[in-house]
Design an enzyme around this catalytic site. Structure first.
Site, mmCIF file in Angstrom:
data_model
loop_
_atom_site.group_PDB
_atom_site.id
_atom_site.type_symbol
_atom_site.label_atom_id
_atom_site.label_comp_id
_atom_site.label_asym_id
_atom_site.label_seq_id
_atom_site.Cartn_x
_atom_site.Cartn_y
_atom_site.Cartn_z
ATOM 1 N N ASP A 126 113.812 7.067 97.393
ATOM 2 C CA ASP A 126 114.898 6.774 97.439
ATOM 3 C C ASP A 126 116.406 7.348 97.011
ATOM 4 O O ASP A 126 117.166 7.159 97.131
ATOM 5 C CB ASP A 126 115.093 5.758 95.877
ATOM 6 C CG ASP A 126 114.335 4.929 95.914
ATOM 7 O OD1 ASP A 126 114.078 3.426 97.700
ATOM 8 O OD2 ASP A 126 114.091 4.032 95.317
ATOM 9 N N SER A 180 106.172 2.104 86.877
ATOM 10 C CA SER A 180 107.674 1.426 86.259
ATOM 11 C C SER A 180 107.900 0.694 87.359
ATOM 12 O O SER A 180 107.199 -0.129 88.795
ATOM 13 C CB SER A 180 107.914 3.065 87.533
ATOM 14 O OG SER A 180 109.846 2.907 88.060
#
Length: 408
Positions: A126, A180
Protein backbone atom coordinates in the site's frame (compact mmCIF):
# COMPACT_ATOMS: atom_id res chain seq x y z
CA UNK A 1 17.61 21.19 4.01
CA UNK A 2 13.99 20.50 3.10
CA UNK A 3 11.49 23.26 3.66
CA UNK A 4 9.28 23.16 6.73
CA UNK A 5 5.91 21.50 6.18
CA UNK A 6 3.02 23.86 6.80
CA UNK A 7 -0.04 21.73 6.12
CA UNK A 8 -0.50 17.99 5.54
CA UNK A 9 -3.55 16.01 4.35
CA UNK A 10 -3.76 12.71 6.23
CA UNK A 11 -5.69 9.66 5.00
CA UNK A 12 -7.56 9.16 8.29
CA UNK A 13 -9.75 6.25 9.36
CA UNK A 14 -10.27 7.32 12.97
CA UNK A 15 -8.74 4.07 14.24
CA UNK A 16 -5.86 3.74 16.68
CA UNK A 17 -3.04 3.76 14.11
CA UNK A 18 -4.13 6.84 12.18
CA UNK A 19 -5.09 8.64 15.41
CA UNK A 20 -1.54 8.10 16.69
CA UNK A 21 -0.23 9.27 13.31
CA UNK A 22 -2.36 12.41 13.52
CA UNK A 23 -0.92 13.38 16.91
CA UNK A 24 2.59 12.34 15.82
CA UNK A 25 2.38 14.64 12.78
CA UNK A 26 1.35 17.53 15.03
CA UNK A 27 4.14 16.81 17.51
CA UNK A 28 6.90 16.01 15.02
CA UNK A 29 6.28 18.43 12.16
CA UNK A 30 4.48 21.17 14.14
CA UNK A 31 2.18 21.56 11.14
CA UNK A 32 -1.52 21.92 10.52
CA UNK A 33 -3.21 18.58 9.79
CA UNK A 34 -6.22 18.15 7.51
CA UNK A 35 -8.01 14.79 7.76
CA UNK A 36 -9.59 12.94 4.86
CA UNK A 37 -11.83 9.94 5.49
CA UNK A 38 -13.28 8.10 2.49
CA UNK A 39 -16.38 5.91 2.57
CA UNK A 40 -15.57 3.19 0.06
CA UNK A 41 -18.15 0.81 1.48
CA UNK A 42 -15.99 -0.58 4.28
CA UNK A 43 -19.12 -1.00 6.38
CA UNK A 44 -18.02 1.15 9.32
CA UNK A 45 -19.68 4.23 10.76
CA UNK A 46 -17.45 7.17 9.77
CA UNK A 47 -18.89 9.99 11.86
CA UNK A 48 -16.85 8.96 14.94
CA UNK A 49 -13.79 9.86 12.85
CA UNK A 50 -15.06 13.45 12.74
CA UNK A 51 -15.48 13.59 16.52
CA UNK A 52 -11.99 12.20 17.04
CA UNK A 53 -10.47 14.66 14.58
CA UNK A 54 -12.21 17.54 16.36
CA UNK A 55 -10.76 16.25 19.63
CA UNK A 56 -7.30 16.80 18.13
CA UNK A 57 -8.21 20.37 17.19
CA UNK A 58 -8.50 19.65 13.49
CA UNK A 59 -10.24 22.51 11.68
CA UNK A 60 -10.55 21.04 8.18
CA UNK A 61 -12.19 17.60 8.20
CA UNK A 62 -13.22 15.86 4.98
CA UNK A 63 -15.53 12.83 5.18
CA UNK A 64 -16.77 11.80 1.75
CA UNK A 65 -18.98 9.06 0.35
CA UNK A 66 -17.03 7.85 -2.70
CA UNK A 67 -18.80 4.52 -3.22
CA UNK A 68 -20.32 5.37 -6.60
CA UNK A 69 -17.06 6.86 -7.89
CA UNK A 70 -15.14 3.85 -6.59
CA UNK A 71 -17.28 1.32 -8.45
CA UNK A 72 -17.95 3.35 -11.62
CA UNK A 73 -14.47 4.73 -12.28
CA UNK A 74 -12.20 2.11 -10.71
CA UNK A 75 -13.88 -1.27 -10.08
CA UNK A 76 -15.87 -1.46 -13.33
CA UNK A 77 -12.98 -0.49 -15.65
CA UNK A 78 -10.90 -3.18 -13.94
CA UNK A 79 -13.63 -5.80 -14.37
CA UNK A 80 -13.90 -5.00 -18.09
CA UNK A 81 -10.42 -6.54 -18.25
CA UNK A 82 -11.38 -9.61 -16.14
CA UNK A 83 -8.34 -8.67 -14.06
CA UNK A 84 -7.04 -11.37 -11.71
CA UNK A 85 -3.60 -11.22 -10.04
CA UNK A 86 -1.61 -14.47 -9.92
CA UNK A 87 -4.59 -16.42 -11.20
CA UNK A 88 -6.86 -15.85 -8.19
CA UNK A 89 -6.85 -12.42 -6.49
CA UNK A 90 -9.52 -9.93 -7.62
CA UNK A 91 -7.44 -6.91 -6.50
CA UNK A 92 -9.90 -5.56 -3.94
CA UNK A 93 -7.38 -3.59 -1.87
CA UNK A 94 -5.21 -2.61 -4.83
CA UNK A 95 -8.00 -0.85 -6.74
CA UNK A 96 -9.06 1.31 -3.76
CA UNK A 97 -5.67 2.98 -3.24
CA UNK A 98 -5.54 5.12 -6.40
CA UNK A 99 -8.91 6.70 -5.60
CA UNK A 100 -7.81 7.59 -2.06
CA UNK A 101 -4.52 8.99 -3.40
CA UNK A 102 -6.33 10.99 -6.10
CA UNK A 103 -8.77 12.55 -3.66
CA UNK A 104 -5.98 13.33 -1.17
CA UNK A 105 -4.09 15.25 -3.82
CA UNK A 106 -7.25 17.10 -4.88
CA UNK A 107 -7.91 18.10 -1.26
CA UNK A 108 -4.26 19.10 -0.77
CA UNK A 109 -4.52 21.44 -3.75
CA UNK A 110 -7.89 22.73 -2.54
CA UNK A 111 -6.65 23.63 0.97
CA UNK A 112 -3.13 24.66 -0.01
CA UNK A 113 -1.35 21.74 1.70
CA UNK A 114 2.26 21.03 0.81
CA UNK A 115 2.27 17.40 2.04
CA UNK A 116 0.20 14.24 2.28
CA UNK A 117 0.49 11.34 4.73
CA UNK A 118 -0.71 7.74 4.87
CA UNK A 119 -0.75 4.95 7.48
CA UNK A 120 0.71 2.13 5.37
CA UNK A 121 3.66 0.21 6.79
CA UNK A 122 7.09 -0.06 5.23
CA UNK A 123 6.64 -3.78 4.51
CA UNK A 124 3.55 -3.79 2.34
CA UNK A 125 2.25 -2.87 -1.09
CA UNK A 126 0.00 0.00 0.00
CA UNK A 127 2.85 2.44 0.64
CA UNK A 128 3.89 1.95 -2.98
CA UNK A 129 0.35 2.30 -4.32
CA UNK A 130 -0.37 5.49 -2.38
CA UNK A 131 2.91 7.14 -3.20
CA UNK A 132 3.01 6.24 -6.89
CA UNK A 133 -0.43 7.85 -7.08
CA UNK A 134 0.70 10.97 -5.22
CA UNK A 135 3.78 11.42 -7.40
CA UNK A 136 1.90 10.83 -10.65
CA UNK A 137 -0.72 13.46 -9.79
CA UNK A 138 1.49 16.05 -8.07
CA UNK A 139 5.26 15.62 -8.54
CA UNK A 140 6.00 18.42 -6.05
CA UNK A 141 4.00 17.08 -3.09
CA UNK A 142 5.89 16.02 0.04
CA UNK A 143 5.01 12.55 1.30
CA UNK A 144 5.14 11.56 4.98
CA UNK A 145 5.09 7.84 5.79
CA UNK A 146 5.22 7.66 9.63
CA UNK A 147 5.78 3.89 9.76
CA UNK A 148 9.07 4.44 7.92
CA UNK A 149 10.11 7.35 10.16
CA UNK A 150 9.10 6.85 13.76
CA UNK A 151 10.37 4.49 16.46
CA UNK A 152 6.92 3.16 17.46
CA UNK A 153 7.88 -0.31 16.29
CA UNK A 154 5.55 -2.38 18.48
CA UNK A 155 1.94 -2.44 19.59
CA UNK A 156 3.07 -1.70 23.14
CA UNK A 157 4.92 1.47 22.06
CA UNK A 158 1.93 2.55 20.02
CA UNK A 159 -0.41 2.19 23.01
CA UNK A 160 2.07 3.97 25.29
CA UNK A 161 2.27 6.88 22.84
CA UNK A 162 -1.53 6.99 22.66
CA UNK A 163 -1.90 7.09 26.45
CA UNK A 164 0.84 9.71 26.84
CA UNK A 165 -0.92 11.92 24.28
CA UNK A 166 -4.46 11.43 25.62
CA UNK A 167 -5.61 9.53 22.55
CA UNK A 168 -8.80 7.58 23.35
CA UNK A 169 -8.28 3.81 23.09
CA UNK A 170 -11.29 1.54 22.81
CA UNK A 171 -11.22 -1.64 24.88
CA UNK A 172 -10.94 -3.87 21.84
CA UNK A 173 -7.76 -2.04 20.79
CA UNK A 174 -5.93 -2.66 24.08
CA UNK A 175 -5.39 -6.32 23.38
CA UNK A 176 -3.34 -7.61 20.49
CA UNK A 177 -5.44 -7.59 17.30
CA UNK A 178 -5.76 -11.20 16.08
CA UNK A 179 -5.33 -10.10 12.44
CA UNK A 180 -5.37 -6.95 10.32
CA UNK A 181 -8.45 -6.13 8.21
CA UNK A 182 -8.95 -3.88 5.20
CA UNK A 183 -12.39 -3.61 3.63
CA UNK A 184 -14.30 -1.77 0.93
CA UNK A 185 -17.36 -2.37 -1.24
CA UNK A 186 -15.48 -4.83 -3.43
CA UNK A 187 -13.89 -7.01 -0.76
CA UNK A 188 -12.41 -7.56 2.66
CA UNK A 189 -8.87 -8.77 3.30
CA UNK A 190 -7.41 -10.22 6.47
CA UNK A 191 -3.68 -10.62 7.06
CA UNK A 192 -1.11 -11.11 9.80
CA UNK A 193 -0.97 -12.58 13.30
CA UNK A 194 -3.04 -15.79 13.43
CA UNK A 195 -2.93 -15.96 9.62
CA UNK A 196 0.85 -15.76 9.22
CA UNK A 197 1.37 -19.54 9.06
CA UNK A 198 0.11 -20.59 5.60
CA UNK A 199 -0.09 -24.22 6.76
CA UNK A 200 -2.90 -23.48 9.21
CA UNK A 201 -6.55 -23.24 8.15
CA UNK A 202 -8.14 -19.83 8.89
CA UNK A 203 -10.64 -19.85 11.72
CA UNK A 204 -14.24 -19.04 10.80
CA UNK A 205 -13.98 -15.77 12.77
CA UNK A 206 -11.72 -14.42 10.01
CA UNK A 207 -14.57 -14.36 7.50
CA UNK A 208 -16.78 -11.27 7.64
CA UNK A 209 -18.40 -10.92 4.22
CA UNK A 210 -19.57 -14.49 3.56
CA UNK A 211 -21.17 -17.40 5.31
CA UNK A 212 -19.42 -20.75 4.97
CA UNK A 213 -20.31 -22.59 1.74
CA UNK A 214 -21.09 -25.59 3.96
CA UNK A 215 -23.75 -23.51 5.75
CA UNK A 216 -25.22 -22.01 2.58
CA UNK A 217 -28.76 -22.96 1.47
CA UNK A 218 -29.33 -26.38 -0.08
CA UNK A 219 -31.32 -24.71 -2.87
CA UNK A 220 -29.68 -22.66 -5.64
CA UNK A 221 -30.44 -18.96 -6.03
CA UNK A 222 -31.07 -17.98 -9.65
CA UNK A 223 -30.37 -14.41 -10.83
CA UNK A 224 -29.85 -12.49 -14.05
CA UNK A 225 -27.31 -9.72 -14.66
CA UNK A 226 -27.75 -7.20 -17.48
CA UNK A 227 -24.70 -5.69 -19.22
CA UNK A 228 -24.09 -2.66 -21.43
CA UNK A 229 -20.69 -1.75 -22.91
CA UNK A 230 -19.05 -4.31 -20.64
CA UNK A 231 -20.49 -2.94 -17.38
CA UNK A 232 -23.19 -4.55 -15.26
CA UNK A 233 -26.24 -2.26 -15.25
CA UNK A 234 -29.03 -4.31 -13.69
CA UNK A 235 -29.99 -7.39 -11.69
CA UNK A 236 -33.16 -9.40 -12.34
CA UNK A 237 -34.32 -6.73 -14.79
CA UNK A 238 -33.96 -3.86 -12.30
CA UNK A 239 -31.59 -1.05 -13.33
CA UNK A 240 -29.12 -0.20 -10.56
CA UNK A 241 -26.34 2.34 -10.04
CA UNK A 242 -22.80 0.87 -9.94
CA UNK A 243 -22.47 0.94 -6.13
CA UNK A 244 -26.02 -0.33 -5.54
CA UNK A 245 -25.48 -3.12 -8.05
CA UNK A 246 -22.27 -4.30 -6.38
CA UNK A 247 -23.96 -4.05 -2.96
CA UNK A 248 -26.79 -6.29 -4.21
CA UNK A 249 -24.34 -8.82 -5.67
CA UNK A 250 -22.48 -8.82 -2.34
CA UNK A 251 -25.72 -9.77 -0.60
CA UNK A 252 -26.31 -12.66 -3.01
CA UNK A 253 -22.69 -13.76 -2.66
CA UNK A 254 -22.71 -13.61 1.13
CA UNK A 255 -25.89 -15.66 1.41
CA UNK A 256 -24.48 -18.39 -0.85
CA UNK A 257 -20.95 -18.61 0.56
CA UNK A 258 -19.33 -17.19 -2.59
CA UNK A 259 -15.97 -15.42 -2.93
CA UNK A 260 -13.64 -16.83 -0.27
CA UNK A 261 -9.95 -17.05 -1.11
CA UNK A 262 -6.97 -18.16 0.97
CA UNK A 263 -3.91 -16.98 -0.97
CA UNK A 264 -0.15 -16.78 -0.64
CA UNK A 265 0.83 -13.96 -2.99
CA UNK A 266 3.98 -12.19 -4.10
CA UNK A 267 4.11 -8.62 -2.82
CA UNK A 268 5.68 -5.97 -5.04
CA UNK A 269 8.30 -5.23 -2.36
CA UNK A 270 9.59 -8.79 -2.71
CA UNK A 271 8.24 -10.95 0.11
CA UNK A 272 5.45 -13.52 0.04
CA UNK A 273 2.40 -12.92 2.23
CA UNK A 274 -0.69 -14.89 3.11
CA UNK A 275 -4.05 -13.16 2.84
CA UNK A 276 -7.62 -14.31 3.32
CA UNK A 277 -9.91 -12.47 0.94
CA UNK A 278 -13.67 -12.26 0.50
CA UNK A 279 -15.01 -10.86 -2.77
CA UNK A 280 -18.61 -12.11 -2.94
CA UNK A 281 -20.14 -9.74 -5.50
CA UNK A 282 -16.95 -9.43 -7.52
CA UNK A 283 -16.67 -13.21 -7.92
CA UNK A 284 -20.19 -13.33 -9.36
CA UNK A 285 -19.52 -10.31 -11.59
CA UNK A 286 -16.32 -11.81 -13.03
CA UNK A 287 -18.06 -15.04 -14.07
CA UNK A 288 -21.01 -13.16 -15.54
CA UNK A 289 -18.80 -10.76 -17.49
CA UNK A 290 -16.77 -13.59 -18.99
CA UNK A 291 -20.05 -15.29 -19.95
CA UNK A 292 -21.42 -12.28 -21.83
CA UNK A 293 -18.04 -11.78 -23.53
CA UNK A 294 -18.09 -15.41 -24.66
CA UNK A 295 -20.93 -14.71 -27.12
CA UNK A 296 -20.16 -11.08 -28.03
CA UNK A 297 -16.37 -10.87 -28.43
CA UNK A 298 -14.55 -11.96 -31.56
CA UNK A 299 -12.14 -14.84 -30.91
CA UNK A 300 -8.92 -12.90 -31.55
CA UNK A 301 -10.16 -9.87 -29.61
CA UNK A 302 -10.99 -12.13 -26.65
CA UNK A 303 -7.64 -13.91 -26.82
CA UNK A 304 -5.73 -10.62 -27.08
CA UNK A 305 -7.58 -9.37 -23.99
CA UNK A 306 -6.71 -12.55 -22.12
CA UNK A 307 -3.04 -12.24 -23.12
CA UNK A 308 -2.66 -8.69 -21.75
CA UNK A 309 -4.76 -9.29 -18.63
CA UNK A 310 -1.91 -10.56 -16.39
CA UNK A 311 0.14 -7.47 -17.23
CA UNK A 312 -2.83 -5.18 -16.59
CA UNK A 313 -3.59 -6.92 -13.27
CA UNK A 314 0.06 -6.67 -12.22
CA UNK A 315 0.09 -2.93 -12.95
CA UNK A 316 -2.90 -2.42 -10.65
CA UNK A 317 -1.48 -4.68 -7.95
CA UNK A 318 1.85 -2.85 -8.03
CA UNK A 319 0.25 0.61 -7.86
CA UNK A 320 0.61 1.85 -11.44
CA UNK A 321 -3.04 2.84 -12.00
CA UNK A 322 -1.97 6.32 -13.15
CA UNK A 323 0.80 5.07 -15.44
CA UNK A 324 0.69 5.64 -19.21
CA UNK A 325 0.89 1.90 -19.89
CA UNK A 326 -2.21 1.17 -17.76
CA UNK A 327 -4.11 3.91 -19.58
CA UNK A 328 -3.02 2.48 -22.93
CA UNK A 329 -4.18 -1.01 -21.96
CA UNK A 330 -7.43 0.46 -20.61
CA UNK A 331 -8.12 2.15 -23.95
CA UNK A 332 -7.69 -1.21 -25.74
CA UNK A 333 -9.89 -2.99 -23.20
CA UNK A 334 -12.63 -0.35 -23.30
CA UNK A 335 -12.68 -0.43 -27.11
CA UNK A 336 -13.31 -4.17 -26.96
CA UNK A 337 -16.44 -3.67 -24.86
CA UNK A 338 -18.57 -1.75 -27.40
CA UNK A 339 -20.77 -4.78 -28.15
CA UNK A 340 -20.48 -6.53 -24.78
CA UNK A 341 -24.16 -6.22 -23.87
CA UNK A 342 -26.96 -8.57 -22.97
CA UNK A 343 -28.12 -10.76 -20.11
CA UNK A 344 -26.48 -13.61 -18.22
CA UNK A 345 -28.42 -16.12 -16.09
CA UNK A 346 -26.64 -17.64 -13.10
CA UNK A 347 -27.23 -20.13 -10.32
CA UNK A 348 -25.50 -19.42 -7.02
CA UNK A 349 -25.01 -22.51 -4.93
CA UNK A 350 -22.73 -23.27 -1.94
CA UNK A 351 -19.75 -21.18 -3.04
CA UNK A 352 -20.26 -21.80 -6.76
CA UNK A 353 -21.24 -19.40 -9.53
CA UNK A 354 -22.82 -21.45 -12.32
CA UNK A 355 -23.58 -19.85 -15.68
CA UNK A 356 -26.82 -21.34 -17.07
CA UNK A 357 -27.61 -18.96 -19.93
CA UNK A 358 -26.45 -15.94 -21.88
CA UNK A 359 -28.09 -13.85 -24.63
CA UNK A 360 -27.22 -10.67 -26.48
CA UNK A 361 -28.47 -8.58 -29.40
CA UNK A 362 -24.82 -8.55 -30.53
CA UNK A 363 -24.25 -12.30 -30.19
CA UNK A 364 -21.73 -13.88 -32.58
CA UNK A 365 -23.04 -17.34 -31.76
CA UNK A 366 -24.72 -18.92 -34.79
CA UNK A 367 -26.93 -21.92 -34.12
CA UNK A 368 -27.29 -22.48 -37.85
CA UNK A 369 -23.50 -22.61 -38.27
CA UNK A 370 -22.69 -24.85 -35.30
CA UNK A 371 -25.63 -27.26 -35.39
CA UNK A 372 -25.09 -31.05 -35.54
CA UNK A 373 -28.20 -31.23 -37.71
CA UNK A 374 -28.48 -30.27 -41.40
CA UNK A 375 -27.17 -26.68 -41.67
CA UNK A 376 -28.66 -26.14 -45.13
CA UNK A 377 -25.28 -25.25 -46.63
CA UNK A 378 -24.23 -22.67 -44.02
CA UNK A 379 -20.87 -24.39 -43.61
CA UNK A 380 -19.08 -26.52 -46.22
CA UNK A 381 -17.26 -29.24 -44.33
CA UNK A 382 -15.04 -29.92 -47.38
CA UNK A 383 -13.36 -26.53 -46.76
CA UNK A 384 -11.76 -27.96 -43.63
CA UNK A 385 -9.51 -30.28 -45.68
CA UNK A 386 -7.56 -27.40 -47.26
CA UNK A 387 -7.50 -25.55 -43.93
CA UNK A 388 -5.91 -28.54 -42.21
CA UNK A 389 -3.53 -29.24 -45.08
CA UNK A 390 -2.08 -25.72 -45.05
CA UNK A 391 -1.79 -25.63 -41.27
CA UNK A 392 -0.01 -28.99 -41.25
CA UNK A 393 2.44 -28.10 -44.05
CA UNK A 394 5.37 -27.17 -41.79
CA UNK A 395 4.74 -30.23 -39.62
CA UNK A 396 4.77 -32.53 -42.68
CA UNK A 397 7.97 -30.94 -43.98
CA UNK A 398 9.63 -31.51 -40.61
CA UNK A 399 8.45 -35.11 -40.39
CA UNK A 400 9.69 -35.79 -43.94
CA UNK A 401 13.29 -35.18 -42.89
CA UNK A 402 12.99 -37.14 -39.63
CA UNK A 403 11.74 -34.46 -37.22
CA UNK A 404 8.61 -36.35 -36.31
CA UNK A 405 6.18 -35.38 -33.57
CA UNK A 406 7.54 -31.85 -33.27
CA UNK A 407 11.15 -32.94 -32.72
CA UNK A 408 13.67 -30.08 -32.94
Amino acid sequence: MEHKIKKVVLAYSGGLDTSVILRWLQNTYKCEVVTFTADLGQGEELEPARAKAELFGIKQIFIEDLRETFVKDFVFPMFRANAVYEGQYLLGTSIARPLIAQRQIEIAEMVGADAVAHGATGKGNDQVRFELGYHALNPNIRVIAPWREWDLTSRTKLLEYAEHNQIPITKDKRGEAPFSVDANLLHSSSEGKILEDPALEPEEVVYQRTISPMDAPDKATEITIDFSHGDAVGINGEALSPANLLTRLNEYGKANGIGRLDLVENRFVGMKSRGVYETPGGTILLQAHRAIESITLDREAAHLKDSIMPRYAELIYNGFWFSPERRMLQALIDTSQASVAGTVRLKLYKGNVIVIGRESPHSLYSTRMVTFEDDAGAYNQQDAAGFIKLNSLRLRLGAAIGRRGGSL
